[in-house]
Design a protein around this motif. Sequence first.
Motif, PDB file in Angstrom:
ATOM      1  N   THR A 173       0.709  -1.094   0.205  1.00 28.27           N
ATOM      2  CA  THR A 173       0.025   0.314   0.005  1.00 28.27           C
ATOM      3  C   THR A 173       0.981   1.521   0.395  1.00 28.27           C
ATOM      4  N   GLU A 174       2.189   0.820   0.524  1.00 29.71           N
ATOM      5  CA  GLU A 174       2.876   2.656   0.533  1.00 29.71           C
ATOM      6  C   GLU A 174       3.040   2.381  -0.299  1.00 29.71           C
ATOM      7  N   VAL A 175       4.101   1.457  -1.054  1.00 31.00           N
ATOM      8  CA  VAL A 175       4.742   2.059  -2.202  1.00 31.00           C
ATOM      9  C   VAL A 175       3.510   1.528  -3.228  1.00 31.00           C
ATOM     10  N   THR A 176       2.658   2.141  -3.637  1.00 36.39           N
ATOM     11  CA  THR A 176       2.168   2.706  -4.528  1.00 36.39           C
ATOM     12  C   THR A 176       0.509   3.432  -3.696  1.00 36.39           C
ATOM     13  N   SER A 177       1.265   4.140  -2.586  1.00 35.67           N
ATOM     14  CA  SER A 177       0.331   5.023  -2.445  1.00 35.67           C
ATOM     15  C   SER A 177      -0.437   6.452  -3.872  1.00 35.67           C
ATOM     16  N   GLY A 178       0.880   6.692  -4.392  1.00 36.05           N
ATOM     17  CA  GLY A 178       0.531   7.240  -5.812  1.00 36.05           C
ATOM     18  C   GLY A 178      -0.264   6.788  -7.073  1.00 36.05           C
ATOM     19  N   ALA A 179      -0.232   5.444  -6.765  1.00 40.01           N
ATOM     20  CA  ALA A 179      -1.266   4.944  -8.310  1.00 40.01           C
ATOM     21  C   ALA A 179      -2.054   5.369  -8.818  1.00 40.01           C
ATOM     22  N   ALA A 180      -2.512   5.638  -9.896  1.00 42.21           N
ATOM     23  CA  ALA A 180      -4.120   5.768 -10.048  1.00 42.21           C
ATOM     24  C   ALA A 180      -4.689   3.685 -10.817  1.00 42.21           C
ATOM     25  N   THR A 181      -4.266   2.939 -11.338  1.00 37.78           N
ATOM     26  CA  THR A 181      -5.038   1.924 -11.993  1.00 37.78           C
ATOM     27  C   THR A 181      -4.220   0.519 -10.562  1.00 37.78           C
ATOM     28  N   ASN A 182      -4.120  -0.188 -11.934  1.00 41.82           N
ATOM     29  CA  ASN A 182      -3.203  -1.674 -11.703  1.00 41.82           C
ATOM     30  C   ASN A 182      -2.155  -1.511 -12.535  1.00 41.82           C
ATOM     31  N   TYR A 183      -2.368  -1.567 -13.089  1.00 43.96           N
ATOM     32  CA  TYR A 183      -0.835  -1.518 -14.228  1.00 43.96           C
ATOM     33  C   TYR A 183       0.014  -0.269 -13.308  1.00 43.96           C
ATOM     34  N   ASP A 184      -0.774   0.955 -12.882  1.00 42.05           N
ATOM     35  CA  ASP A 184       0.515   1.690 -12.350  1.00 42.05           C
ATOM     36  C   ASP A 184       1.048   1.195 -11.250  1.00 42.05           C
TER      37      ASP A 184
END
Length: 775
Positions: A437-448
């Motif tokens: 969750t922390e690593v992907t906090s700024g991602a908008a889509t599953n791909y991101d």
Amino acid sequence: MSAARRRSAALYRRAEKTGAWKSTAAVALTIAVALTGLSPLLQGFTWWIATMAMVVAVLTVSAVLRGRGAPEVTVVAVSALVWGALVVLLYAASTLWFLLPTLQTLTDISGDLAAARLSIAEQEVPAVADGAITQLIVMAVGLIAIVSDELATGLRTPVLSGVGPLAVLAIAPLVRRSEPNVPVYVLTAAAFLLVVWCSSRIGSGPPRATTRPTVKGGRNPGLALGVGAGAVAAMIVLPVITPGLTAESLADDGSGSRFPSIYATGVDPTIQLGRDLRRSAPLLSLTYTTTSTEGLYLKMVNLSDFSTGVWVPERPLNSIGYSGQEFGTPPGLAPEVPTEEVSTTVSVASLRSDWLPLPYPTQRVDNLNGDWLLTPSSFTVTDFQGDTRGLNYQVTGLAINPTPGQLAEAGAIVPDAVRDFLAVPDDLPPLIAETATEVTSGAATNYDRAVALQEYFRSGVFRYSLSAPVSGDYDGDNAQMIAAFLEAREGYCVHFASAMAVMARTLGIPSRIAVGYSPGQTADGTTEGRPVYEVYTDQLHAWPELYFDDIGWLPFEPTPGLDITPPDYSLPDYAQVGASGSTTPTDAGATSTAGPDAQRDDTGAVGAVQTPEQVLLGQVRGWGVFAAVLGGIVALGLLPWGVRQLVRRSRVRRIGTDGMPGTLAWTELEDTLDDYRVQRSAGDTMYDLERRLHHDIALPAEAIDRLRRQVEIEQYAPPGSAGVETRAYIRDDLRQIIAALEAEASPAGRRRARLLPTSLWRRRRTTAATGSLVP
């Protein structure tokens, strides 16, 4: 000792071991039941019959010798000799010289063990119990039977005897990583309880008349010490000086000439992957040519089930017979996604595998001989034979080229067909999901989010290392090991792939782990104008594959330090720059620059193999550890003897100064009688004891009489009244009595009295005419 006394000792031992054959039979039954636990690993049943023939032979010898009243040392020695003789006659008879073993005998048997090791490594489960494997089982279980019987019947410690059958039972679940066979465990437990019961009944038969009320039947501490030292020696030294059957020896023989990568259905492929990566000399597994402009990932098997907390290889339960038909549309691939046909020719050099190395997604395989099974849901092919050597086949596959827009628009919908690829265990350590969750906090889509996960592992905070997981004790594939890896931040491809796949699942992205080979490196030659790629055992690889709706499964490359370029679509700037997406899931890896003779060190760079001096130093260290442990065992075993000698010497010295020297000498005499297990009644007076010692054991009557009289005098005389001459004869009489007692005892009795003196922990029971005496 006279012949009459020897016959008397034998009769006494026979009475002492009444019913011992029942305990030996129960041990054989327990081993027979436990041995059936190996049936899931081995084909047929002849190996069981051969092994039990050896067990029955050596245990029959033990039972007969005990029935004849032989000492336990003789029982163990003769049983071991019979075991050795049978091994030589069955497996190395041609090397004998006038019925005597030679150096060639040892060489042949050692070679047979090495052949067994190779056969175990080469075969899948259930393996064919060939001659080498059968010989190994016969030899090992025969020794287990001797030790278990001695513990249960000879030393009367039946609980310890269960270690042997337990070791046999543990093999199958450790190898197959499956649930234990409950009926076999229950039957083995019942047989083991019979061993305990029969062992406790030894010597409880009808009473027999005997004229030897001297030494009680007891355990042999010297033999126990020898058995314990032998067990420790085997555990420490055998892996150093024998061909070896340990995981480490299977991983690396030091020469790189034994066998290459092995994938079998009964063993987690991630285990073999780690072992092959640590080999000192990589071997050529396969070569291939392709119409792709880049090298290919060649996948063999998927690890998809993580519901129990351990990655489990897929089992092709829904497979269909394969005979060259089209594989079909890859799961999840929409017609709008651009694809390109890629042709590849694969030549397997020395890979032994149940699974066929294929680029994903394959559409068709030609020139494939044998009976093969296709798993439509994963596009993997297997034959369950465990040997792909010499295969040459042509593969028609697809290069999938999703556009940046298609990747950005890939929805988060998870079809029912791949919903199982989201499963995680209930006890998943919170650190894994929190980090994701922390690593992907700024991602908008599953791909991101997938791109962010890959960049997290490749950003420089993690380090490639083959040794750190082993030394850190997290070289596994379960949930706890993944959490430990995220904290340590050191590992190799299995750890990076496992961590990214599980973290993706916590974010709602279906994932699995692909196990196979990285693209390899180009050789000097070409075929039909195409470069030839060579793939070695140290290029075994694991990578995560993530599922995106309307695109399907895409590989990612989170492992740093291997000189492998991740696919273009997985790079952070792919969608922003609007690249054409020319790099595909199957051709997205740059070739490795490491040569065939190179080896990765802790950081994944090229390192040197161990020198002969380093190998010799390791063996010296192994022998040093063995010597230290064995010395410690010997010192511990001799400790009671040393303490008892100090006590005796102190008393003999104090006879010259003590106020009651006769009483002190009598105390030492009684302790010595305890050490030699001399039976006497608690109601005996000193005179009664003197008479028993003279008539039953034939100790010197005059010395005992003078010592008794001195004790009686000291009950009434004032302390310190004994003169120098009196103290001198007290000391001489005590030494004379002890020497006579030692001379009358059997060799086993003397060893028992010295190594296990019961007077050190037995409560004092010195008697006198007027009451108890104080030492």
